[in-house]
Design an enzyme around this catalytic site. Structure first.
Site, short mmCIF file in Angstrom:
data_model
loop_
_atom_site.label_atom_id
_atom_site.label_comp_id
_atom_site.label_asym_id
_atom_site.label_seq_id
_atom_site.Cartn_x
_atom_site.Cartn_y
_atom_site.Cartn_z
N TYR A 38 0.78 -1.17 0.01
CA TYR A 38 0.10 -0.21 0.04
C TYR A 38 0.96 1.16 0.07
O TYR A 38 0.59 2.16 -0.84
CB TYR A 38 -0.76 -0.04 1.15
CG TYR A 38 -1.77 1.18 1.39
CD1 TYR A 38 -3.05 1.24 0.65
CD2 TYR A 38 -1.44 2.44 2.10
CE1 TYR A 38 -3.83 2.21 0.82
CE2 TYR A 38 -2.08 3.45 2.14
CZ TYR A 38 -3.44 3.51 1.80
OH TYR A 38 -3.83 4.50 1.88
N SER A 84 -31.68 18.23 15.95
CA SER A 84 -31.10 17.68 17.20
C SER A 84 -32.17 16.50 17.65
O SER A 84 -33.23 16.40 16.97
CB SER A 84 -30.68 18.36 18.31
OG SER A 84 -31.79 19.44 18.66
N GLU A 118 -30.11 2.10 15.44
CA GLU A 118 -28.75 2.08 15.35
C GLU A 118 -28.27 2.54 16.56
O GLU A 118 -28.55 3.04 17.44
CB GLU A 118 -28.25 2.53 14.09
CG GLU A 118 -28.58 3.99 13.81
CD GLU A 118 -28.22 4.56 12.81
OE1 GLU A 118 -27.53 4.05 11.80
OE2 GLU A 118 -28.56 5.78 12.51
N LYS A 120 -26.02 5.07 18.91
CA LYS A 120 -25.63 6.62 19.08
C LYS A 120 -24.38 6.66 19.44
O LYS A 120 -23.63 6.62 20.36
CB LYS A 120 -26.73 7.24 20.05
CG LYS A 120 -26.35 8.68 20.35
CD LYS A 120 -27.41 9.46 21.15
CE LYS A 120 -27.57 10.77 21.00
NZ LYS A 120 -26.42 11.59 21.27
N GLU A 178 -20.85 11.04 12.35
CA GLU A 178 -20.08 11.23 13.77
C GLU A 178 -18.87 10.98 13.70
O GLU A 178 -18.22 9.87 13.23
CB GLU A 178 -20.93 10.47 14.60
CG GLU A 178 -20.74 10.96 16.02
CD GLU A 178 -21.80 12.08 16.59
OE1 GLU A 178 -22.53 12.72 15.74
OE2 GLU A 178 -21.74 12.64 17.79
N LYS A 294 -35.61 5.36 14.98
CA LYS A 294 -36.16 6.32 13.96
C LYS A 294 -37.24 5.38 13.36
O LYS A 294 -37.26 4.40 13.25
CB LYS A 294 -34.97 6.60 12.83
CG LYS A 294 -33.96 7.23 13.40
CD LYS A 294 -32.64 7.35 12.41
CE LYS A 294 -31.57 7.73 12.97
NZ LYS A 294 -30.38 8.02 12.10
N LYS A 318 -31.23 6.88 25.71
CA LYS A 318 -29.68 6.67 26.25
C LYS A 318 -29.81 5.54 27.15
O LYS A 318 -30.69 5.16 27.68
CB LYS A 318 -29.84 8.04 27.04
CG LYS A 318 -29.76 9.19 26.10
CD LYS A 318 -28.43 9.79 25.85
CE LYS A 318 -28.45 11.03 25.13
NZ LYS A 318 -27.63 12.09 25.77
N CYS A 415 -8.33 34.77 47.77
CA CYS A 415 -8.15 36.17 47.91
C CYS A 415 -8.24 36.63 49.46
O CYS A 415 -7.96 37.72 49.77
CB CYS A 415 -9.03 37.03 46.98
SG CYS A 415 -10.69 37.07 47.54
S1 IVH Z 1 -29.48 10.97 13.56
C1 IVH Z 1 -32.26 14.91 13.78
N1 IVH Z 1 -28.34 8.85 14.31
O1 IVH Z 1 -26.54 12.60 17.90
C2 IVH Z 1 -31.01 14.57 13.94
N2 IVH Z 1 -27.67 10.99 15.19
O2 IVH Z 1 -28.60 14.16 19.54
C3 IVH Z 1 -30.63 13.32 13.42
N3 IVH Z 1 -25.76 11.08 16.49
O3 IVH Z 1 -26.31 15.74 16.30
C4 IVH Z 1 -29.56 12.47 13.98
N4 IVH Z 1 -25.11 8.90 16.54
O4 IVH Z 1 -24.41 14.16 16.06
C5 IVH Z 1 -28.33 10.17 14.54
N5 IVH Z 1 -26.97 7.02 14.73
C6 IVH Z 1 -27.18 8.37 15.03
C7 IVH Z 1 -26.29 9.03 15.68
C8 IVH Z 1 -26.56 10.38 15.82
C9 IVH Z 1 -24.69 9.99 16.78
C10 IVH Z 1 -25.57 12.44 17.11
C11 IVH Z 1 -25.67 13.41 16.13
C12 IVH Z 1 -26.80 14.20 16.37
C13 IVH Z 1 -27.07 14.22 17.74
C14 IVH Z 1 -28.41 14.14 18.25
#
Ligand code: IVH
Length: 672
Positions: A38, A84, A118, A120, A178, A294, A318, A415
């Site tokens: 490589y 967010s 998935e 976070k 991320e 989601k 969380k 102080c």
């Molecule tokens: S979906 C509407 N998926 O978490 C925002 N976010 O608290 C859609 N994050 O700003 C975000 N893993 O930086 C999504 N599998 C994941 C994630 C993820 C980490 C972060 C992302 C976002 C924050 C929201």
């Protein structure tokens, strides 16, 4: 074949080969060739590009090794805002989310909804823009509308495709992901930092953020950052129906999407995934702070709509904060910007998740008394995300009797002035205006990223400047001379000039940044923005009274009291006046209109592509004029600002009889 032509062809071949091997190694974790093979390809490419610099492509893998340092970051607007997520902290809260979603979708309780789940990832979110299949820009999230241009740094992350793996890429696409630093690499980095006498990072996420926000991409290239992609922003010509299809598409194009992801039918399957991942959490090579759930079908996601800046059909589910036990070796008192005395426990270092914890906040005396925390106690401490670790409880069973009770001192540990605790407050404060500890914190805050952003004026330098007696108030920062700085330990000619340049640049800040930088209690960035917008000039803020504050949305009794207190202190006023000899804040772009702002109390929905304004520009104009934006049209919408290719929102506006404005009409409306 002429030499140039064959070089061009070989460069193309090498580029494709190296992209392929990067993908095998960094995304699939399944290399096809040895490191030496490589490296040979890489060197051949670099040599050829050196001989023919004009043949180097923007997506050449040679960009991965860093390049010229920048002098500052520029801003980039996201085409589609980065929103967010709302949180669920318990299984009950998650069930409530599911019930809410049923209501928004008008579905009977018994219906099973399909969720895509998935991990976070706990890192730093970025927006990657690909034009005709090549990475053209990368930006941090910033405030969701506008972030910082970190293209030069993101190119060095090996798992980020510089080119999509397809012959038919979309014309334009924003990919969201991320950026993270794996735990092992984080620990290695901290060891290296320590050996080099540099600052260490408190957790992998901060290390990732610090590594990405570098002006010199060679530094970023030396940090083994990686990325997981979880979504898309703006997308041209791509018609998919589910989240899962989107993620599969991303994977096909060469993006790492993570191996733990699936489609779940209903709450129970989601809970199963949640628990499975919780079991494996400590074995993962990177930090996560939960899972993201989601609605899988995009049509449903759209139908569920948005609240504040979050989609209603998504949630961050969380995990509880991680806990460990350790021993309190000592309790030390820190003095903050507003004089607050905070007791901090120094504990025997212990690893919690990705970070080694050495300190935990004890908040105040009441907290210490309530939990009966003593020096020498074995305690349970916890760390949640970026929050400072705290003591959950004392393990009283193992007390030996030698533990020592702790009481905050009657005088300031820095102080020596008397400290005061008001009857209705839990906080004890040093009320001296001349306390060095407070001064240091005030200067740090004024110089910080979200205030005047004086680059290079870090904690250590503030400490040196104040200890040397060079900075006794805000204004002194701006009269520092070359001779004064170069005499400080660790400064040479170049670093001195760099700091002076940064100070010079900070002399014309946006008004809201200055207001925020003054460090007035309860005045955060958002309130500072409202104040700047309302008053337009610092002078007007300085002479305002209580009834003036009452007119401002977002300024409640507490903030109003704090402003009055701050601005009625003669010494503060004197210092502020001095500061204003050197610092000249810029007026907010849209001045106050007579009789309030044009769009006060109004809600606007933006849809389609506007002829000249970007989404974030339009949003900013609406907000600067006192209005709010929303992403879904309802009867409460004042008007819809529509551009080219406005779709269902425009239809809905027409159905509901909501007014529709073009960009031209909108600009006229807010004209002064
Ligand atoms: S979906 C509407 N998926 O978490 C925002 N976010 O608290 C859609 N994050 O700003 C975000 N893993 O930086 C999504 N599998 C994941 C994630 C993820 C980490 C972060 C992302 C976002 C924050 C929201």
């Amino acid at each position: 074949m002429p030499q140039r032509e064959s070089a061009a062809q070989r460069i193309q071949e090498l580029t494709a080969l190296i992209h392929h091997h990067d993908f095998r190694y960094y995304v699939l974790d399944d290399p096809e060739v040895s490191d030496a093979a490589y490296d040979a390809l890489f060197r051949e490419l670099q040599d050829l590009e050196k001989q023919h610099p004009d043949l180097r492509q923007s997506d050449s893998p040679s960009h991965r090794v860093g390049g010229q340092a920048l002098s500052q970051f520029t801003k980039i607007s996201h085409r589609v805002p980065m929103l967010s997520l709302a949180n669920a902290l318990t299984e009950e809260e998650f069930q409530e989310f599911d019930q809410r979603v049923h209501r928004f979708l008008d579905r009977p309780v018994g219906d099973i909804l399909e969720y895509y789940v998935e991990l976070k990832f706990d890192g730093l979110s970025v927006n990657l823009t690909y034009e005709n299949g090549s990475l053209s820009h990368a930006a941090t999230r910033g405030d969701g509308e506008t972030g910082e241009d970190v293209t030069h740094n993101v190119r060095t992350i090996r798992s980020v495709p510089l080119k999509l793996r397809t012959q038919t890429p979309p014309q334009l696409i924003e990919v969201r992901g991320e950026v993270i630093l794996p735990i092992e690499d984080f620990e290695k980095l901290n060891r290296q930092q320590e050996e080099a006498g540099q600052k260490t990072f408190s957790n992998p996420r901060n290390a990732a953020a610090g590594s990405l926000r570098q002006l010199d991409s060679n530094v970023t290239a030396s940090r083994p950052l990686t990325i997981f992609c979880y979504g898309m922003g703006y997308v041209s010509d791509l018609k998919l129906k589910t989240m899962a299809e989107y993620q599969d598409q991303l994977a096909e194009w060469g993006f790492p999407v993570g191996e733990f992801r699936r489609v779940c039918r209903g709450v129970n399957e989601v809970l199963k995934f949640y628990r499975e991942i919780q079991e494996r959490r400590s074995d993962l090579p990177f930090e996560i702070d939960g899972i993201v759930v989601k609605l899988n079908r995009l049509i449903e996601l759209d139908q569920a709509g948005y609240i504040a800046r979050s989609p209603r059909g998504m949630i961050a589910f969380k995990y509880p904060p991680r806990q460990e036990t350790t021993v309190i070796e000592d309790i030390v008192v820190q003095v903050g910007r507003t004089g607050a005395l905070t007791p901090v426990a120094h504990v025997t270092p212990v690893r919690i998740g990705g970070a080694i914890v050495k300190r935990a906040t004890l908040h105040n005396q009441d907290e210490i008394d309530r939990k009966d925390i003593r020096i020498g106690d074995r305690v349970v401490i916890q760390r949640a995300g970026d929050v400072i670790p705290e003591v959950v409880k004392v393990i009283t069973d193992v007390r030996t009797g030698r533990e020592k009770k702790f009481q905050l001192p009657k005088t300031c540990p820095v102080c020596g002035s008397l400290v005061v605790r008001k009857e209705d407050e839990a906080v004890t404060r040093c009320v001296s205006r001349n306390c060095i500890a407070q001064l240091k914190e005030r200067i740090r805050h004024l110089a910080s990223l979200d205030a005047l952003n004086i680059e290079g004026l870090g904690d250590k330098i503030v400490e040196q400047l104040v200890d040397a007696g060079l900075v006794k108030n805000y204004a002194d920062l701006f009269t520092l001379t070359f001779e004064q700085i170069i005499d400080l330990e660790g400064f040479a000619e170049r670093s001195t000039q760099k700091l002076l340049d940064a100070i010079q640049r900070a002399k014309t800040p946006e008004l809201d940044r200055l207001i925020y930088g003054l460090g007035i209690r309860h005045v955060g960035e958002k309130t500072a923005k409202s104040l700047a917008r309302h008053f337009g000039e610092i002078e007007k803020l300085m002479v305002a009274n209580e009834s003036d504050y009452e007119n401002i949305h977002e300024v409640g009794v507490e903030i109003s009291k704090s402003l009055l207190h701050f601005l009625s202190d003669p010494q503060t006023i004197r210092e502020l006046r001095h500061l204003l000899h050197h610092v000249h804040p810029r007026k907010p772009k849209v001045p106050r209109a007579e009789g309030g702002l044009r769009l006060s109390g109004k809600t606007v929905v933006i849809t389609g592509t506007l002829p000249t304004l970007s989404r974030s520009d339009a949003t900013r104009l609406i907000e600067e004029n006192g209005g709010k934006t929303s992403s879904s049209v309802s009867k409460k919408t004042t008007f819809v600002l529509a551009g080219e290719e406005a779709g269902s929102k425009l239809e809905k506006a027409k159905d509901l009889g909501v007014e529709v404005l073009s960009e031209g009409q909108f600009l006229k409306l807010i004209e002064n």
